[in-house]
Design a protein around this motif. Structure first.
Motif, PDB file in Angstrom:
ATOM      1  N   PRO A  84       0.993   1.398  16.215  1.00 19.06           N
ATOM      2  CA  PRO A  84       2.456   1.440  16.197  1.00 19.06           C
ATOM      3  C   PRO A  84       3.111   0.141  16.652  1.00 19.06           C
ATOM      4  CG  PRO A  84       1.624   2.557  18.150  1.00 19.06           C
ATOM      5  CD  PRO A  84       0.418   2.156  17.354  1.00 19.06           C
ATOM      6  N   VAL A  85       4.090  -0.281  15.890  1.00 20.53           N
ATOM      7  CA  VAL A  85       4.993  -1.360  16.288  1.00 20.53           C
ATOM      8  C   VAL A  85       6.393  -0.768  16.260  1.00 20.53           C
ATOM      9  CG1 VAL A  85       6.001  -3.586  15.666  1.00 20.53           C
ATOM     10  CG2 VAL A  85       3.531  -3.235  15.474  1.00 20.53           C
ATOM     11  N   ALA A  86       6.994  -0.635  17.430  1.00 22.51           N
ATOM     12  CA  ALA A  86       8.288   0.046  17.550  1.00 22.51           C
ATOM     13  C   ALA A  86       8.205   1.435  16.918  1.00 22.51           C
ATOM     14  CB  ALA A  86       9.411  -0.787  16.944  1.00 22.51           C
ATOM     15  N   ASN A  87       7.108   2.134  17.225  1.00 20.59           N
ATOM     16  CA  ASN A  87       6.888   3.515  16.777  1.00 20.59           C
ATOM     17  C   ASN A  87       6.779   3.663  15.267  1.00 20.59           C
ATOM     18  OD1 ASN A  87       6.785   4.455  19.399  1.00 20.59           O
ATOM     19  ND2 ASN A  87       8.950   5.049  19.464  1.00 20.59           N
ATOM     20  N   ARG A  88       6.411   2.573  14.588  1.00 22.66           N
ATOM     21  CA  ARG A  88       6.097   2.613  13.155  1.00 22.66           C
ATOM     22  C   ARG A  88       4.738   1.959  12.949  1.00 22.66           C
ATOM     23  NH1 ARG A  88      10.501  -0.804  10.179  1.00 22.66           N
ATOM     24  NH2 ARG A  88       8.781  -0.851   8.707  1.00 22.66           N
ATOM     25  N   PRO A  89       3.930   2.460  12.006  1.00 24.23           N
ATOM     26  CA  PRO A  89       2.654   1.785  11.736  1.00 24.23           C
ATOM     27  C   PRO A  89       2.868   0.333  11.331  1.00 24.23           C
ATOM     28  CG  PRO A  89       2.667   3.955  10.722  1.00 24.23           C
ATOM     29  CD  PRO A  89       4.065   3.707  11.230  1.00 24.23           C
ATOM     30  N   VAL A  90       2.035  -0.554  11.843  1.00 21.66           N
ATOM     31  CA  VAL A  90       2.201  -1.973  11.558  1.00 21.66           C
ATOM     32  C   VAL A  90       2.176  -2.245  10.061  1.00 21.66           C
ATOM     33  CG1 VAL A  90      -0.285  -2.422  11.841  1.00 21.66           C
ATOM     34  CG2 VAL A  90       1.347  -4.297  12.094  1.00 21.66           C
ATOM     35  N   LEU A  91       1.391  -1.495   9.306  1.00 24.68           N
ATOM     36  CA  LEU A  91       1.305  -1.713   7.865  1.00 24.68           C
ATOM     37  C   LEU A  91       2.640  -1.490   7.166  1.00 24.68           C
ATOM     38  CD1 LEU A  91      -0.509  -2.335   5.426  1.00 24.68           C
ATOM     39  CD2 LEU A  91      -1.071   0.108   5.311  1.00 24.68           C
ATOM     40  N   SER A  92       3.503  -0.667   7.752  1.00 22.86           N
ATOM     41  CA  SER A  92       4.791  -0.376   7.105  1.00 22.86           C
ATOM     42  C   SER A  92       5.653  -1.624   6.963  1.00 22.86           C
ATOM     43  CB  SER A  92       5.549   0.694   7.890  1.00 22.86           C
ATOM     44  OG  SER A  92       5.983   0.204   9.155  1.00 22.86           O
ATOM     45  N   TYR A  93       5.482  -2.581   7.856  1.00 24.01           N
ATOM     46  CA  TYR A  93       6.311  -3.783   7.804  1.00 24.01           C
ATOM     47  C   TYR A  93       5.981  -4.632   6.579  1.00 24.01           C
ATOM     48  CZ  TYR A  93       7.883  -2.554  12.473  1.00 24.01           C
ATOM     49  OH  TYR A  93       8.448  -1.891  13.543  1.00 24.01           O
ATOM     50  N   VAL A  94       4.708  -4.767   6.269  1.00 30.95           N
ATOM     51  CA  VAL A  94       4.313  -5.510   5.071  1.00 30.95           C
ATOM     52  C   VAL A  94       4.705  -4.754   3.807  1.00 30.95           C
ATOM     53  CG1 VAL A  94       2.285  -6.133   3.689  1.00 30.95           C
ATOM     54  CG2 VAL A  94       2.489  -6.956   6.012  1.00 30.95           C
ATOM     55  N   LEU A  95       4.485  -3.453   3.794  1.00 25.65           N
ATOM     56  CA  LEU A  95       4.817  -2.669   2.599  1.00 25.65           C
ATOM     57  C   LEU A  95       6.309  -2.752   2.291  1.00 25.65           C
ATOM     58  CD1 LEU A  95       2.577   0.515   3.002  1.00 25.65           C
ATOM     59  CD2 LEU A  95       2.085  -1.631   1.814  1.00 25.65           C
ATOM     60  N   GLU A  96       7.138  -2.706   3.305  1.00 23.61           N
ATOM     61  CA  GLU A  96       8.575  -2.777   3.052  1.00 23.61           C
ATOM     62  C   GLU A  96       9.021  -4.193   2.714  1.00 23.61           C
ATOM     63  OE1 GLU A  96      10.909  -0.617   5.887  1.00 23.61           O
ATOM     64  OE2 GLU A  96       9.614   1.162   5.716  1.00 23.61           O
ATOM     65  N   LEU A  97       8.346  -5.196   3.256  1.00 22.84           N
ATOM     66  CA  LEU A  97       8.631  -6.574   2.856  1.00 22.84           C
ATOM     67  C   LEU A  97       8.346  -6.752   1.367  1.00 22.84           C
ATOM     68  CD1 LEU A  97       9.254  -9.561   3.820  1.00 22.84           C
ATOM     69  CD2 LEU A  97       6.774  -9.825   4.021  1.00 22.84           C
ATOM     70  N   LEU A  98       7.231  -6.220   0.909  1.00 23.07           N
ATOM     71  CA  LEU A  98       6.886  -6.313  -0.513  1.00 23.07           C
ATOM     72  C   LEU A  98       7.840  -5.480  -1.364  1.00 23.07           C
ATOM     73  CD1 LEU A  98       3.014  -6.052  -0.089  1.00 23.07           C
ATOM     74  CD2 LEU A  98       4.290  -8.100  -0.749  1.00 23.07           C
ATOM     75  N   GLU A  99       8.187  -4.303  -0.882  1.00 17.40           N
ATOM     76  CA  GLU A  99       9.115  -3.446  -1.630  1.00 17.40           C
ATOM     77  C   GLU A  99      10.457  -4.137  -1.823  1.00 17.40           C
ATOM     78  OE1 GLU A  99      10.717   1.169  -1.433  1.00 17.40           O
ATOM     79  OE2 GLU A  99      10.300   0.089   0.428  1.00 17.40           O
ATOM     80  N   HIS A 100      10.942  -4.808  -0.787  1.00 21.01           N
ATOM     81  CA  HIS A 100      12.224  -5.506  -0.884  1.00 21.01           C
ATOM     82  C   HIS A 100      12.155  -6.682  -1.856  1.00 21.01           C
ATOM     83  CE1 HIS A 100      13.348  -3.841   3.349  1.00 21.01           C
ATOM     84  NE2 HIS A 100      13.571  -2.977   2.397  1.00 21.01           N
ATOM     85  N   SER A 101      10.939  -7.179  -2.116  1.00 19.91           N
ATOM     86  CA  SER A 101      10.757  -8.255  -3.101  1.00 19.91           C
ATOM     87  C   SER A 101      10.434  -7.704  -4.479  1.00 19.91           C
ATOM     88  CB  SER A 101       9.632  -9.190  -2.649  1.00 19.91           C
ATOM     89  OG  SER A 101       9.951  -9.817  -1.427  1.00 19.91           O
ATOM     90  N   ASN A 102      10.631  -6.386  -4.647  1.00 25.83           N
ATOM     91  CA  ASN A 102      10.366  -5.699  -5.913  1.00 25.83           C
ATOM     92  C   ASN A 102       8.895  -5.759  -6.309  1.00 25.83           C
ATOM     93  OD1 ASN A 102      11.433  -4.051  -7.955  1.00 25.83           O
ATOM     94  ND2 ASN A 102      11.540  -5.782  -9.385  1.00 25.83           N
ATOM     95  N   LEU A 103       8.028  -5.821  -5.330  1.00 22.26           N
ATOM     96  CA  LEU A 103       6.582  -5.751  -5.558  1.00 22.26           C
ATOM     97  C   LEU A 103       6.127  -4.361  -5.146  1.00 22.26           C
ATOM     98  CD1 LEU A 103       5.633  -9.245  -4.153  1.00 22.26           C
ATOM     99  CD2 LEU A 103       5.403  -8.535  -6.524  1.00 22.26           C
ATOM    100  N   LYS A 104       5.985  -3.483  -6.117  1.00 19.07           N
ATOM    101  CA  LYS A 104       5.757  -2.073  -5.823  1.00 19.07           C
ATOM    102  C   LYS A 104       4.429  -1.551  -6.344  1.00 19.07           C
ATOM    103  CE  LYS A 104      10.756  -1.212  -5.797  1.00 19.07           C
ATOM    104  NZ  LYS A 104      11.865  -0.368  -6.309  1.00 19.07           N
ATOM    105  N   ASP A 105       3.659  -2.419  -6.978  1.00 21.50           N
ATOM    106  CA  ASP A 105       2.344  -2.026  -7.492  1.00 21.50           C
ATOM    107  C   ASP A 105       1.304  -2.781  -6.680  1.00 21.50           C
ATOM    108  OD1 ASP A 105       0.313  -0.989  -8.951  1.00 21.50           O
ATOM    109  OD2 ASP A 105       0.944  -1.782 -10.885  1.00 21.50           O
ATOM    110  N   LEU A 106       0.642  -2.101  -5.750  1.00 23.22           N
ATOM    111  CA  LEU A 106      -0.159  -2.776  -4.735  1.00 23.22           C
ATOM    112  C   LEU A 106      -1.571  -2.211  -4.679  1.00 23.22           C
ATOM    113  CD1 LEU A 106       2.433  -2.395  -1.812  1.00 23.22           C
ATOM    114  CD2 LEU A 106       2.420  -4.174  -3.565  1.00 23.22           C
ATOM    115  N   ILE A 107      -2.503  -3.070  -4.248  1.00 25.45           N
ATOM    116  CA  ILE A 107      -3.832  -2.629  -3.853  1.00 25.45           C
ATOM    117  C   ILE A 107      -3.935  -2.840  -2.345  1.00 25.45           C
ATOM    118  CG2 ILE A 107      -6.321  -2.966  -4.094  1.00 25.45           C
ATOM    119  CD1 ILE A 107      -5.811  -4.161  -6.854  1.00 25.45           C
ATOM    120  N   VAL A 108      -4.168  -1.767  -1.603  1.00 32.08           N
ATOM    121  CA  VAL A 108      -4.343  -1.854  -0.153  1.00 32.08           C
ATOM    122  C   VAL A 108      -5.825  -1.668   0.142  1.00 32.08           C
ATOM    123  CG1 VAL A 108      -3.808  -0.826   2.084  1.00 32.08           C
ATOM    124  CG2 VAL A 108      -2.012  -1.052   0.350  1.00 32.08           C
ATOM    125  N   VAL A 109      -6.438  -2.680   0.739  1.00 32.05           N
ATOM    126  CA  VAL A 109      -7.873  -2.677   0.998  1.00 32.05           C
ATOM    127  C   VAL A 109      -8.104  -2.333   2.466  1.00 32.05           C
ATOM    128  CG1 VAL A 109     -10.008  -3.997   0.840  1.00 32.05           C
ATOM    129  CG2 VAL A 109      -8.148  -4.452  -0.770  1.00 32.05           C
TER     130      VAL A 109
END
Length: 484
Positions: free
Chosen positions: A32-57
């Motif tokens: 958790p980072v501020a009670n959110r999973p750390v991965l959520s920050y990258v996913l939302e950064l990509l979403e805001h850049s209209n990058l919505k088709d991802l491979i998460v390894v």
């Protein structure tokens, strides 16, 4: 343009650097980072850049199932994510090698799942395409790190200092990466290839920049390196330095003879060094020194094969940090509810804090600015919380002080405790009047209390319910490992 990039997020597994914070139940991506999973920050950064088709390894099958389950619930109808499980401890290069058959686009954007930043990936992609680079690495200012002084009331103070993450060599335009040292290489002598200095004329050495682990790769180059260098495990320590070292490696010298190297550093080819430099200085409109270096004598057709290693340097007003150590975990949690609160995704109150509507505060209890109190948590009377994150459904007694700390979910803290500069993982239980400073408490049921003047620790193992006792007189600056 960004839609032409294939995006890979390297989410890690149960990183040894983050023990005891990570576990089979809580892989790195879900810390958790501020009670959110750390991965959520990258996913939302990509979403805001209209990058919505991802491979998460994700490293490890169990961790991949947990991460995939969380993504499915949190990002349904928002992102299309394929979660790929790879063996544990294969490293970042090994992880990409394992999913190489999924990579089909001409350019690949690779992002670390522990990156917290507000730099648009589109800026990195644009620089990559503009230069026709083999690789473009994002660099940012080295974040300050370290515990705050106990009496400090602000988010920064003199005890927090920037570290040295990398030694970086840049060309005068600050667009091309000429040298990079990471890890153990930082403490060694700097050895630069003569061919690079001959071609570029001068190099700027920087120790105040950090490789943010956000890369744009030309897929053909990346796959060639991964195929030919099967011992490479790390993008940062193996693949990137190799590409930087080899960017001016010749197939032919100027007279047509094979070009050789000694000890990884080019031999000096006499005669044309000054010609190369004078051409570079005279033709300022030349796209890069790579093209000049590739030219034959007197500007004839290219006789050398080169590739470009570029950088995108984030401006100093941008926030950029990686959660890759226990200290970084504490620093980032503090930053995201402080100076980088715009990244939190929450609305702050007039008191510059976040208190969930379902949280309960006792009489004369204060929650200061740059604090977060999670859903369903309860604080008793006369408590004080400063610059700290408290998770969900915690039970905190009366006269408790929490300063510069992270308290995860379902933690019980009894009356009279003082917690400073510490991380208390989920489900821990602290008995009365415990004083903790600069500690990390395991995410198992841990009973801590005093007995006849000594600090006694009792660990209840979740599975066997066995107990282990041990006396500790000095609790400061320790990670507590207790084996049942």
């Amino acid at each position: 343009m960004m839609m032409d990039f294939q995006v890979v997020v390297l989410a890690g597994g149960t990183s040894k650097k983050l023990v005891p914070l990570v576990s089979k139940e809580v892989p790195k991506a879900l810390l958790p980072v501020a009670n959110r999973p750390v991965l959520s920050y990258v996913l939302e950064l990509l979403e805001h850049s209209n990058l919505k088709d991802l491979i998460v390894v994700v490293e490890g099958q169990d961790a991949a199932l947990r991460v995939g389950g969380w993504i499915s619930g949190a990002y349904v109808d928002r992102l299309h994510v394929e979660v790929a499980a790879v063996p544990e401890d294969v490293g970042t290069a090994g992880a990409l090698r394992a999913i190489a058959h999924h990579l089909t686009a001409n350019d690949i954007l690779v992002v670390s799942g522990d990156l917290i930043c507000d730099v648009s990936p589109g800026a990195v992609a644009a620089a990559h395409r503009r230069h026709g680079a083999a690789v473009t690495a994002m660099l940012c200012s080295v974040p300050v790190s370290g515990p705050l002084e106990s009496g400090s009331s602000s988010g920064k103070d003199k005890t927090k200092k920037p570290g040295c993450c990398n030694i970086i060599g840049l060309d005068p335009t600050k667009q091309f990466l000429l040298y990079i040292a990471t890890g153990p290489e930082i403490d060694r002598d700097i050895r630069v290839q003569k061919s690079i200095l001959r071609a570029v004329g001068q190099m700027e050495i920087r120790a105040d920049l950090m490789d943010a682990h956000l890369y744009a790769f030309k897929r053909a180059v990346l796959q060639e390196v991964l195929d030919q260098k099967d011992a490479f495990q790390s993008l940062q320590q193996d693949v990137l330095p190799y590409l930087v070292r080899s960017q001016l490696r010749s197939e032919l010298s100027l007279n047509g003879a094979p070009h050789t190297e000694e000890n990884g550093h080019d031999k000096v080819v006499p005669g044309d060094n000054q010609v190369m430099l004078s051409q570079l200085l005279a033709k300022t409109s030349t796209p890069s020194f790579h093209e000049l270096y590739a030219m034959g004598p007197n500007g004839s057709a290219p006789v050398r094969r080169t590739h470009k290693c570029c950088v995108y340097i984030a401006s100093q007003d941008k926030y950029c940090a990686r959660l890759n150590s226990i200290q970084a975990f504490s620093d980032i949690n503090r930053d995201v509810i402080g100076e980088a609160s715009h990244l939190s995704g929450y609305s702050f109150s007039a008191q510059n804090n976040i208190i969930h509507p379902s949280a309960e505060l006792g009489s004369k209890t204060t929650v200061g600015q740059n604090c977060m109190l999670g859903e369903g948590s309860q604080l008793g009377d006369k408590c004080s919380v400063k610059r700290s994150v408290i998770g969900r459904h915690c039970r905190i007694g009366s006269n408790v002080k929490v300063v510069n700390s992270v308290v995860m979910n379902h933690v019980t803290i009894s009356d009279g405790c003082s917690i400073q500069g510490s991380v208390i993982c989920s489900n821990a239980q602290l008995q009365e009047r415990v004083v903790l400073k600069d500690c990390q408490i395991l995410d198992r049921v841990l009973m801590v209390g005093f007995n006849e003047g000594s600090l006694m620790v009792t660990l209840y193992d979740r599975i066997t319910r066995r107990k282990t006792h041990g006396g500790l007189r000095n609790f400061g600056h320790h990670v507590i490992f207790l084996e049942a």
